[in-house]
Enzyme design. Structure first.
Site, PDB file in Angstrom:
ATOM      1  N   ASN A  13       0.632  -1.021   0.328  1.00 37.71           N
ATOM      2  CA  ASN A  13      -0.268  -0.108   0.195  1.00 37.71           C
ATOM      3  C   ASN A  13       0.424   1.778   0.003  1.00 37.71           C
ATOM      4  O   ASN A  13       0.803   2.527  -0.921  1.00 37.71           O
ATOM      5  CB  ASN A  13      -1.386  -0.150   0.863  1.00 37.71           C
ATOM      6  CG  ASN A  13      -1.927  -1.302   1.005  1.00 37.71           C
ATOM      7  OD1 ASN A  13      -1.988  -1.818   0.044  1.00 37.71           O
ATOM      8  ND2 ASN A  13      -2.416  -1.349   2.204  1.00 37.71           N
ATOM      9  N   GLU A  43      -7.081  17.960 -35.522  1.00 35.27           N
ATOM     10  CA  GLU A  43      -8.141  17.493 -35.346  1.00 35.27           C
ATOM     11  C   GLU A  43      -8.235  16.734 -34.109  1.00 35.27           C
ATOM     12  O   GLU A  43      -8.969  16.161 -32.744  1.00 35.27           O
ATOM     13  CB  GLU A  43      -8.570  17.138 -36.085  1.00 35.27           C
ATOM     14  CG  GLU A  43      -9.635  17.987 -37.696  1.00 35.27           C
ATOM     15  CD  GLU A  43      -9.600  17.471 -38.796  1.00 35.27           C
ATOM     16  OE1 GLU A  43     -11.200  17.945 -39.492  1.00 35.27           O
ATOM     17  OE2 GLU A  43      -9.359  16.231 -39.082  1.00 35.27           O
ATOM     18  N   LYS A  48      -3.958   3.495 -12.517  1.00 28.27           N
ATOM     19  CA  LYS A  48      -3.053   4.455 -13.573  1.00 28.27           C
ATOM     20  C   LYS A  48      -3.090   3.858 -14.876  1.00 28.27           C
ATOM     21  O   LYS A  48      -2.795   4.992 -15.417  1.00 28.27           O
ATOM     22  CB  LYS A  48      -1.812   2.854 -13.137  1.00 28.27           C
ATOM     23  CG  LYS A  48      -1.170   3.007 -11.442  1.00 28.27           C
ATOM     24  CD  LYS A  48      -0.329   1.883 -10.892  1.00 28.27           C
ATOM     25  CE  LYS A  48      -0.441   1.192  -9.663  1.00 28.27           C
ATOM     26  NZ  LYS A  48      -2.113   1.076  -8.980  1.00 28.27           N
ATOM     27  N   TYR A  93      -7.055   1.948   2.006  1.00 24.75           N
ATOM     28  CA  TYR A  93      -6.803   1.037   0.945  1.00 24.75           C
ATOM     29  C   TYR A  93      -7.853   0.686   0.384  1.00 24.75           C
ATOM     30  O   TYR A  93      -8.260  -0.482   1.638  1.00 24.75           O
ATOM     31  CB  TYR A  93      -5.111   0.225   0.526  1.00 24.75           C
ATOM     32  CG  TYR A  93      -5.178   0.027  -0.620  1.00 24.75           C
ATOM     33  CD1 TYR A  93      -4.404   0.482  -1.450  1.00 24.75           C
ATOM     34  CD2 TYR A  93      -5.259  -1.595  -0.780  1.00 24.75           C
ATOM     35  CE1 TYR A  93      -3.909   0.310  -3.208  1.00 24.75           C
ATOM     36  CE2 TYR A  93      -5.120  -1.888  -2.168  1.00 24.75           C
ATOM     37  CZ  TYR A  93      -4.990  -1.277  -3.725  1.00 24.75           C
ATOM     38  OH  TYR A  93      -4.107  -1.755  -4.672  1.00 24.75           O
ATOM     39  N   SER A 101      -5.832  13.806 -49.030  1.00 27.53           N
ATOM     40  CA  SER A 101      -6.924  12.782 -49.052  1.00 27.53           C
ATOM     41  C   SER A 101      -6.704  11.663 -49.812  1.00 27.53           C
ATOM     42  O   SER A 101      -6.162  11.816 -51.089  1.00 27.53           O
ATOM     43  CB  SER A 101      -8.227  13.770 -49.062  1.00 27.53           C
ATOM     44  OG  SER A 101      -8.973  12.620 -49.881  1.00 27.53           O
ATOM     45  N   GLN A 123      -6.188   0.232  -7.911  1.00 27.92           N
ATOM     46  CA  GLN A 123      -5.440   0.197  -9.081  1.00 27.92           C
ATOM     47  C   GLN A 123      -5.994   0.242 -10.149  1.00 27.92           C
ATOM     48  O   GLN A 123      -4.848   0.363 -11.060  1.00 27.92           O
ATOM     49  CB  GLN A 123      -5.588  -1.111  -9.156  1.00 27.92           C
ATOM     50  CG  GLN A 123      -4.863  -1.774  -9.639  1.00 27.92           C
ATOM     51  CD  GLN A 123      -4.054  -3.746  -9.240  1.00 27.92           C
ATOM     52  OE1 GLN A 123      -3.621  -4.025  -8.452  1.00 27.92           O
ATOM     53  NE2 GLN A 123      -5.189  -4.679 -10.116  1.00 27.92           N
ATOM     54  N   LYS A 165      -6.626  17.829 -51.119  1.00 24.05           N
ATOM     55  CA  LYS A 165      -7.249  18.957 -49.482  1.00 24.05           C
ATOM     56  C   LYS A 165      -5.989  18.351 -48.924  1.00 24.05           C
ATOM     57  O   LYS A 165      -4.623  17.746 -49.133  1.00 24.05           O
ATOM     58  CB  LYS A 165      -7.483  16.807 -48.962  1.00 24.05           C
ATOM     59  CG  LYS A 165      -9.954  17.619 -50.137  1.00 24.05           C
ATOM     60  CD  LYS A 165     -10.692  18.543 -49.357  1.00 24.05           C
ATOM     61  CE  LYS A 165     -10.803  17.603 -48.441  1.00 24.05           C
ATOM     62  NZ  LYS A 165     -11.609  18.395 -46.830  1.00 24.05           N
ATOM     63  N   THR A 218     -16.336  38.147 -31.385  1.00 21.15           N
ATOM     64  CA  THR A 218     -16.956  37.497 -30.739  1.00 21.15           C
ATOM     65  C   THR A 218     -18.076  36.690 -31.095  1.00 21.15           C
ATOM     66  O   THR A 218     -18.355  37.359 -32.417  1.00 21.15           O
ATOM     67  CB  THR A 218     -17.256  38.538 -30.111  1.00 21.15           C
ATOM     68  OG1 THR A 218     -18.402  39.541 -30.181  1.00 21.15           O
ATOM     69  CG2 THR A 218     -16.109  39.492 -29.349  1.00 21.15           C
ATOM     70  N   HIS A 219     -18.728  35.652 -30.819  1.00 27.47           N
ATOM     71  CA  HIS A 219     -19.277  34.668 -31.228  1.00 27.47           C
ATOM     72  C   HIS A 219     -19.113  34.365 -32.607  1.00 27.47           C
ATOM     73  O   HIS A 219     -19.344  33.741 -33.204  1.00 27.47           O
ATOM     74  CB  HIS A 219     -21.126  35.733 -31.846  1.00 27.47           C
ATOM     75  CG  HIS A 219     -20.933  36.467 -30.015  1.00 27.47           C
ATOM     76  ND1 HIS A 219     -22.082  36.107 -29.486  1.00 27.47           N
ATOM     77  CD2 HIS A 219     -20.961  37.988 -29.657  1.00 27.47           C
ATOM     78  CE1 HIS A 219     -22.927  36.489 -28.118  1.00 27.47           C
ATOM     79  NE2 HIS A 219     -22.168  37.959 -28.331  1.00 27.47           N
TER      80      HIS A 219
HETATM   81  N1  ARG Z   1      -1.416  -3.276  -7.499  1.00 28.44           N
HETATM   82  C1  ARG Z   1      -1.968  -2.938  -6.361  1.00 28.44           C
HETATM   83  C2  ARG Z   1      -2.389  -1.485  -7.049  1.00 28.44           C
HETATM   84  O1  ARG Z   1      -2.337  -1.027  -7.479  1.00 28.44           O
HETATM   85  C3  ARG Z   1      -0.805  -2.706  -5.185  1.00 28.44           C
HETATM   86  C4  ARG Z   1      -1.428  -2.352  -4.061  1.00 28.44           C
HETATM   87  C5  ARG Z   1      -1.675  -4.008  -3.319  1.00 28.44           C
HETATM   88  N2  ARG Z   1      -2.886  -3.825  -2.483  1.00 28.44           N
HETATM   89  C6  ARG Z   1      -3.238  -4.419  -1.698  1.00 28.44           C
HETATM   90  N3  ARG Z   1      -3.677  -4.604  -0.512  1.00 28.44           N
HETATM   91  N4  ARG Z   1      -3.482  -5.514  -2.605  1.00 28.44           N
HETATM   92  O2  ARG Z   1      -3.366  -1.523  -5.785  1.00 28.44           O
END
Ligand code: ARG
Length: 458
Positions: free
Chosen positions: A111, A291, A326, A318, A278, A323, A284, A156-157
């Site tokens: 954690n 975009e 990420k 936690y 294009s 998880q 083009k 503007t607009h």
């Molecule tokens: N892979 C877990 C995460 O990204 C790591 C932490 C896991 N901790 C646990 N108590 N299971 O959060």
């Protein structure tokens, strides 16, 4: 068979689906360098505090260095059974150095380990973002300097409003990206606290030195509350918030680039390097990069909402929900880096068609406000009356199908007798922009002051 890291109380291993939903190695392998740095600092501190022996520490550091080079050489075999980057590295360490590897996780939990790795990664990403924003600001400062006198319509607009300079318009973006960069700097300050040593949530009974690890890992100080430390993902949310705001700025710019590069506007020509053709229409030249920058904003803003929603109902401390933090951050970071690089390229390379800008600036009665201001200044009319008189002049010009400056003195005097030939000095677009010398205004002299102010800060 049960998990080699935590399977002591388990009779059997997880089902295939359990393994699939639980594993994060597919994306958190990105944290390998931060994980190894963190473990080295932790092991060094453990030995310094007499919690593990110097001999075990040396084996651990050496093994971690080996793993780092294995990963960087593409020789490391990542295993989904081992769930995440933390356990993949620790298991490999056990292969390499044997039982000493088992001492690394003393006074630590995944954690605080994941909180550390992710914070380190986000901090580095914020530093990259700061650099990229500075690069974009520098590109704009150069274009602004080059075009401090180039007149274009201000809108503007999306309707012609008053003439401005292209330099001034560029500097509007410098202000936006400058604020984004300031937000990035603040975020770096906010997250500059070391989580390692919070352990699972309650701290630890081992005599660790969290100030030592904080310093070794380049943090200002350790976090103060172990429960908050393993529960907190504000730093990720803050990155995504800042990225979302910056992405909105990029998207508005992208939208303007799309509009400006149409044959109908024709204000800019994108370089070949930042446009595409294009497959069916040979004439083009499409602004695909702009975009896509505009579209990346959808992804980045989506990541912010996704993580806010993941976090909103979680009790302390936690939960495995976290998880899911990420992928949102990694995806937004990748989109952001690409968008900033593409935009810097487009801004640097694009050709400014000053003739088209100037012609557009003069059409649409863009100097009507200047006529009204002249009536206030030179003929003493209250602004509201001057506004009305000017409205009459615009109606007359519209009827004749000409610009304000093309009306004769007699025609203007038929609307208001106080008008003299001097009025023609303010009806040109150049005179209009030159007159707007108020602080922060569009007069070339003011724009050059803004550029100098930013040059000293970029
Ligand atoms: N892979 C877990 C995460 O990204 C790591 C932490 C896991 N901790 C646990 N108590 N299971 O959060």
């Amino acid at each position: 068979s049960s998990n080699q890291m935590w399977g002591g109380r388990f009779a059997s291993g997880p089902s295939a689906i359990m393994e699939e939903i639980n594993a994060s190695i597919g994306f958190d392998k990105k944290l390998y360098a931060q994980d190894i740095r963190g473990s080295k600092a932790h092991a060094t501190m453990l030995a310094h505090q007499g919690i593990i022996s110097a001999e075990d520490k040396d084996k651990i550091l050496h093994g971690l260095d080996t793993i780092l080079s294995e990963i960087e050489a593409g020789q490391f075999v990542f295993s989904r059974k081992l769930e995440d980057i933390h356990m993949n590295i620790e298991a490999r360490l056990a292969d390499l150095i044997g039982s000493a590897a088992g001492r690394l996780h003393t006074a630590r939990s995944r954690n605080d380990q994941v909180a550390l790795d992710f914070r380190l990664w986000v901090k580095e990403e914020l530093q990259r973002t700061e650099q990229a924003l500075s690069g974009l600001i520098a590109a704009f400062l150069d274009r602004a300097e080059e075009h401090a006198d180039t007149v274009m319509p201000g809108f503007t607009h999306l309707q012609t409003a008053q003439p401005v300079t292209f330099g001034h318009h560029c500097m509007a973006y410098v202000e936006m990206f400058g604020r984004d960069r300031q937000r990035v700097r603040h975020a770096i300050e906010h997250l500059d606290e070391s989580p390692i040593g919070a352990a699972a949530l309650a701290g630890t009974g081992y005599p660790i030195d969290r100030h030592m690890t904080a310093q070794a890992l380049g943090f200002r100080e350790p976090t103060r509350n172990s429960i908050d430390t393993v529960s907190d993902r504000d730093f990720a949310l803050e990155f995504l918030s800042i990225a979302s705001i910056a992405a909105v700025h990029l998207s508005r710019l992208a939208e303007e680039i799309v509009i400006w590069s149409t044959p109908q506007f024709g204000f800019i020509r994108l370089s070949d390097a930042f446009s595409t053709g294009s497959s069916i229409m040979p004439q083009k030249k499409n602004p695909d990069a702009a975009e896509l920058v505009r579209a990346k904003t959808g992804r980045i803003n989506g990541s912010l909402i996704a993580l806010l929603t993941v976090m909103k109902g979680l009790p302390l401390a936690y939960s495995k929900d976290m998880q899911e933090d990420k992928e949102q951050v990694f995806d937004a970071a990748e989109s952001m880096e690409l968008a900033l690089a593409a935009m810097t390229g487009m801004v640097t390379d694009m050709t400014i068609r000053t003739d088209k800008m100037k012609a557009a600036a003069g059409s649409g009665y863009s100097t009507a406000t200047d006529l009204a201001d002249w009536l206030v200044r030179e003929a003493g009319l209250p602004f509201r009356d001057a506004h009305h008189v000017t409205g009459n002049a615009v109606a007359m010009a519209e009827k004749k199908g000409c610009d304000l400056a093309e009306l004769s003195l007699e025609e203007l005097q038929s609307i208001n007798a106080a008008i003299t030939a001097d009025v023609f000095n303010v009806l040109t677009v150049e005179a209009s922009v030159a007159s707007r010398k108020s602080f922060g205004g569009t007069a070339p002299s003011e724009v050059r002051k803004q550029i100098a102010w930013w040059r000293a800060r970029n």
